[in-house]
Design a protein around this motif. Structure first.
Motif, PDB file in Angstrom:
ATOM      1  N   ILE A  39       0.827  -1.205   0.000  1.00  0.00           N
ATOM      2  CA  ILE A  39       0.000   0.000   0.000  1.00  0.00           C
ATOM      3  C   ILE A  39       0.859   1.252   0.000  1.00  0.00           C
ATOM      4  O   ILE A  39       2.028   1.242   0.378  1.00  0.00           O
ATOM      5  CB  ILE A  39      -0.962   0.022   1.209  1.00  0.00           C
ATOM      6  N   ASP A  40       0.242   2.342  -0.458  1.00  0.00           N
ATOM      7  CA  ASP A  40       0.919   3.631  -0.409  1.00  0.00           C
ATOM      8  C   ASP A  40       0.874   4.160   1.027  1.00  0.00           C
ATOM      9  O   ASP A  40       0.027   3.761   1.823  1.00  0.00           O
ATOM     10  CB  ASP A  40       0.253   4.613  -1.370  1.00  0.00           C
ATOM     11  N   THR A  41       1.780   5.058   1.337  1.00  0.00           N
ATOM     12  CA  THR A  41       1.893   5.534   2.716  1.00  0.00           C
ATOM     13  C   THR A  41       1.921   7.060   2.763  1.00  0.00           C
ATOM     14  O   THR A  41       2.171   7.713   1.753  1.00  0.00           O
ATOM     15  CB  THR A  41       3.179   4.987   3.367  1.00  0.00           C
ATOM     16  N   PRO A  42       1.666   7.639   3.944  1.00  0.00           N
ATOM     17  CA  PRO A  42       1.347   6.977   5.211  1.00  0.00           C
ATOM     18  C   PRO A  42      -0.095   6.502   5.243  1.00  0.00           C
ATOM     19  O   PRO A  42      -0.956   7.035   4.552  1.00  0.00           O
ATOM     20  CB  PRO A  42       1.595   8.073   6.253  1.00  0.00           C
ATOM     21  N   GLY A  43      -0.358   5.487   6.048  1.00  0.00           N
ATOM     22  CA  GLY A  43      -1.697   4.933   6.169  1.00  0.00           C
ATOM     23  C   GLY A  43      -1.976   4.499   7.596  1.00  0.00           C
ATOM     24  O   GLY A  43      -1.054   4.266   8.385  1.00  0.00           O
ATOM     25  N   LEU A  44      -3.265   4.381   7.915  1.00  0.00           N
ATOM     26  CA  LEU A  44      -3.700   3.999   9.256  1.00  0.00           C
ATOM     27  C   LEU A  44      -4.149   2.542   9.212  1.00  0.00           C
ATOM     28  O   LEU A  44      -5.183   2.223   8.625  1.00  0.00           O
ATOM     29  CB  LEU A  44      -4.851   4.902   9.703  1.00  0.00           C
ATOM     30  N   ALA A  81      -3.850  -2.406  18.637  1.00  0.00           N
ATOM     31  CA  ALA A  81      -4.511  -2.794  17.385  1.00  0.00           C
ATOM     32  C   ALA A  81      -4.276  -1.798  16.261  1.00  0.00           C
ATOM     33  O   ALA A  81      -4.541  -2.106  15.099  1.00  0.00           O
ATOM     34  CB  ALA A  81      -6.011  -2.945  17.623  1.00  0.00           C
ATOM     35  N   LEU A  82      -3.790  -0.610  16.590  1.00  0.00           N
ATOM     36  CA  LEU A  82      -3.677   0.468  15.613  1.00  0.00           C
ATOM     37  C   LEU A  82      -2.217   0.815  15.370  1.00  0.00           C
ATOM     38  O   LEU A  82      -1.447   0.999  16.308  1.00  0.00           O
ATOM     39  CB  LEU A  82      -4.413   1.708  16.131  1.00  0.00           C
ATOM     40  N   THR A  83      -1.848   0.903  14.099  1.00  0.00           N
ATOM     41  CA  THR A  83      -0.500   1.351  13.738  1.00  0.00           C
ATOM     42  C   THR A  83      -0.576   2.290  12.543  1.00  0.00           C
ATOM     43  O   THR A  83      -1.556   2.285  11.789  1.00  0.00           O
ATOM     44  CB  THR A  83       0.430   0.172  13.381  1.00  0.00           C
ATOM     45  N   ASP A 111      -8.702   9.834   6.948  1.00  0.00           N
ATOM     46  CA  ASP A 111     -10.042   9.631   6.393  1.00  0.00           C
ATOM     47  C   ASP A 111     -10.533   8.203   6.575  1.00  0.00           C
ATOM     48  O   ASP A 111     -11.731   7.966   6.716  1.00  0.00           O
ATOM     49  CB  ASP A 111     -10.052   9.952   4.891  1.00  0.00           C
ATOM     50  N   ASN A 112      -9.591   7.231   6.539  1.00  0.00           N
ATOM     51  CA  ASN A 112      -9.984   5.824   6.522  1.00  0.00           C
ATOM     52  C   ASN A 112      -9.037   4.954   7.326  1.00  0.00           C
ATOM     53  O   ASN A 112      -7.842   5.254   7.449  1.00  0.00           O
ATOM     54  CB  ASN A 112      -9.993   5.280   5.080  1.00  0.00           C
ATOM     55  N   TYR A 113      -9.599   3.867   7.860  1.00  0.00           N
ATOM     56  CA  TYR A 113      -8.796   2.771   8.390  1.00  0.00           C
ATOM     57  C   TYR A 113      -8.500   1.806   7.244  1.00  0.00           C
ATOM     58  O   TYR A 113      -9.389   1.493   6.448  1.00  0.00           O
ATOM     59  CB  TYR A 113      -9.560   1.990   9.456  1.00  0.00           C
ATOM     60  N   ILE A 114      -7.301   1.308   7.199  1.00  0.00           N
ATOM     61  CA  ILE A 114      -6.960   0.194   6.321  1.00  0.00           C
ATOM     62  C   ILE A 114      -7.036  -1.052   7.197  1.00  0.00           C
ATOM     63  O   ILE A 114      -6.175  -1.275   8.057  1.00  0.00           O
ATOM     64  CB  ILE A 114      -5.560   0.361   5.708  1.00  0.00           C
ATOM     65  N   VAL A 115      -8.083  -1.828   7.027  1.00  0.00           N
ATOM     66  CA  VAL A 115      -8.339  -2.961   7.914  1.00  0.00           C
ATOM     67  C   VAL A 115      -7.547  -4.159   7.414  1.00  0.00           C
ATOM     68  O   VAL A 115      -7.622  -4.533   6.231  1.00  0.00           O
ATOM     69  CB  VAL A 115      -9.842  -3.285   7.954  1.00  0.00           C
ATOM     70  N   CYS A 116      -6.778  -4.755   8.312  1.00  0.00           N
ATOM     71  CA  CYS A 116      -5.892  -5.839   7.883  1.00  0.00           C
ATOM     72  C   CYS A 116      -6.031  -7.060   8.784  1.00  0.00           C
ATOM     73  O   CYS A 116      -6.486  -6.980   9.929  1.00  0.00           O
ATOM     74  CB  CYS A 116      -4.442  -5.363   7.858  1.00  0.00           C
ATOM     75  N   GLN A 117      -5.655  -8.192   8.223  1.00  0.00           N
ATOM     76  CA  GLN A 117      -5.663  -9.464   8.936  1.00  0.00           C
ATOM     77  C   GLN A 117      -4.520 -10.310   8.398  1.00  0.00           C
ATOM     78  O   GLN A 117      -4.441 -10.555   7.190  1.00  0.00           O
ATOM     79  CB  GLN A 117      -7.004 -10.168   8.725  1.00  0.00           C
ATOM     80  N   GLU A 172      -2.665  -8.976   5.428  1.00  0.00           N
ATOM     81  CA  GLU A 172      -3.436  -8.783   4.200  1.00  0.00           C
ATOM     82  C   GLU A 172      -4.494  -7.702   4.423  1.00  0.00           C
ATOM     83  O   GLU A 172      -5.131  -7.647   5.475  1.00  0.00           O
ATOM     84  CB  GLU A 172      -4.122 -10.091   3.805  1.00  0.00           C
ATOM     85  N   ILE A 173      -4.680  -6.835   3.419  1.00  0.00           N
ATOM     86  CA  ILE A 173      -5.720  -5.810   3.493  1.00  0.00           C
ATOM     87  C   ILE A 173      -7.060  -6.460   3.169  1.00  0.00           C
ATOM     88  O   ILE A 173      -7.233  -7.043   2.100  1.00  0.00           O
ATOM     89  CB  ILE A 173      -5.443  -4.662   2.491  1.00  0.00           C
ATOM     90  N   ILE A 174      -8.027  -6.352   4.103  1.00  0.00           N
ATOM     91  CA  ILE A 174      -9.313  -6.994   3.871  1.00  0.00           C
ATOM     92  C   ILE A 174     -10.454  -5.990   3.692  1.00  0.00           C
ATOM     93  O   ILE A 174     -11.524  -6.354   3.211  1.00  0.00           O
ATOM     94  CB  ILE A 174      -9.669  -7.982   4.998  1.00  0.00           C
ATOM     95  N   ASP A 175     -10.224  -4.723   4.069  1.00  0.00           N
ATOM     96  CA  ASP A 175     -11.304  -3.742   3.936  1.00  0.00           C
ATOM     97  C   ASP A 175     -10.753  -2.351   4.219  1.00  0.00           C
ATOM     98  O   ASP A 175      -9.611  -2.190   4.673  1.00  0.00           O
ATOM     99  CB  ASP A 175     -12.440  -4.049   4.924  1.00  0.00           C
ATOM    100  N   ARG A 176     -11.580  -1.344   3.954  1.00  0.00           N
ATOM    101  CA  ARG A 176     -11.298   0.036   4.346  1.00  0.00           C
ATOM    102  C   ARG A 176     -12.553   0.592   4.995  1.00  0.00           C
ATOM    103  O   ARG A 176     -13.637   0.485   4.425  1.00  0.00           O
ATOM    104  CB  ARG A 176     -10.877   0.893   3.138  1.00  0.00           C
TER     105      ARG A 176
END
Length: 368
Positions: A9-14, A256-258, A345-351, A354-358
């Motif tokens: 993914i591009d950065t920076p991201g949440l 849980a947040l980085t 603006d958004n969370y990058i939800v990961c598991q 792997e990115i599973i949602d925003r």
């Protein structure tokens, strides 16, 4: 659909680790069930309808918000029980609250007779009854009255046919500046004590207080065990951050947040990343906590310290040999998750990387 991994993914991201998020929520809910207290999380930490709904689906009875703007977003998102934890009194804000009352149960908070009078006048003019809680000061010395002032204020509210006093609450935010577990324990015990003392005075006046609510992530597992407390309102505990780690409340693994960032420049005495103050915030603890070092914890290189931030630059000062390279991505646990979330603006939800949602940060910037 092609899988996307974190390092792509591009950065920076949440980044939000969904497994750890759910573990943190379950831990709070399990505590609440064990000690038979209600769970009303403060959503100013995450500002997300999706996360608020996860908390409610897991057992929360409603939510706490800091602003009317947050209440509007959450009410429009389907949340039905909302406590506004900041004392409001202006006609503009009260009209906005009135507009929400047909779709959600709204409880406002009071900490002065002057404010109570303004609420009475407004809701009398609308012929509408309002549930209110009184804020008690437990040592933070922000909003809130002292327990020996509750008799006068509760008596005033009791005389109003449009204000119904149904709860007392406090927030021991000064626990964030505690220097030891013993100090957190003392703060938490006092947090519970001032609520119970104030409730006893109210009940001697014939005012039933069914809701006796305490907050603060460092203290809720202590004050929440005290007999007579009926509700906990932790906010930060949904994510945790380096302030909580520094206090001994959470571990690195609990966070849980980085923030994911990329190394953009490297020199003999410094490394530059693309996460500056507009990403990581300059907050090291609003209430005096000095346990955090630098501007976030680099998970891949814990020995490195982000010493300085300018708006788009994070500066790591080091003369020691290291293997970090330009274009390398690193993940950073923020010092204070709540203020960092409000920058995105958004969370990058990961598991499992792997990115599973925003997910949208729905109430971002809703400060009014």
């Amino acid at each position: 659909m092609n899988k996307q991994m974190i390092h792509e993914i591009d950065t920076p991201g949440l980044l939000l680790d969904i497994d750890q998020l759910e573990k943190n929520i379950k831990d709070i809910v399990d505590f609440a069930k064990e000690y038979k207290v209600d769970y009303r999380p403060h959503i100013k930490t995450h500002k997300s309808i999706k996360i608020a709904k996860k908390q409610i689906e897991s057992g929360a009875i409603g939510i706490t918000v800091a602003t009317v703007g947050e209440a509007e977003i959450m009410s429009d998102g389907g949340i039905k029980d909302i406590l506004v934890a900041y004392p409001i009194a202006t006609p503009e804000k009260l009209q906005r609250i009135l507009n929400l009352m047909d779709q959600s149960k709204i409880t406002l908070t009071i900490d002065s007779i002057t404010q109570a009078g303004l609420l009475h006048e407004f809701f009398e003019s609308k012929k509408k009854e309002l549930d209110v809680w009184v804020k008690i000061n437990s040592g933070l010395n922000r909003c809130g009255i002292e327990p020996d002032e509750i008799e006068e204020l509760a008596g005033y509210i009791k005389e109003s046919p449009y204000l119904k006093l149904s709860g007392l609450f406090t927030h021991a935010g000064h626990s964030y500046g505690a220097n030891s577990e013993a100090e957190i324990e003392e703060i938490a015990q006092n947090e519970a004590s001032v609520i119970l003392e104030s409730a006893k005075i109210c009940e001697s006046m014939g005012i039933d207080i069914p809701n006796r609510s305490i907050g603060s992530t460092p203290t809720f597992k202590i004050a929440g065990k005290v007999k007579g407390i009926t509700e906990i309102r932790p906010g930060n505990a949904v994510f945790f951050d380096m302030i909580q780690v520094g206090l001994g409340v959470a571990s690195i693994e609990d966070c849980a947040l980085t923030v994911i960032s990329t190394v953009g420049s490297k020199h003999k005495d410094r490394i530059i990343i693309d996460a500056g103050s507009k990403t990581l915030n300059l907050d090291k603890g609003a209430h005096g906590n000095e346990s955090v070092v630098g501007h976030g914890y680099i998970k891949e290189y814990p020995e490195l310290v982000i010493d300085r931030l300018s708006e788009e630059h994070g500066i790591i000062t080091t003369t020691k040999k290291n293997n970090i390279n330009i274009t390398e991505k690193i993940t950073i646990i923020p010092n204070h998750a709540c203020t960092v979330v409000n920058l995105f603006d958004n969370y990058i939800v990961c598991q499992n990387n792997e990115i599973i949602d925003r997910w949208k940060v729905d109430a971002r910037g809703k400060v009014t």
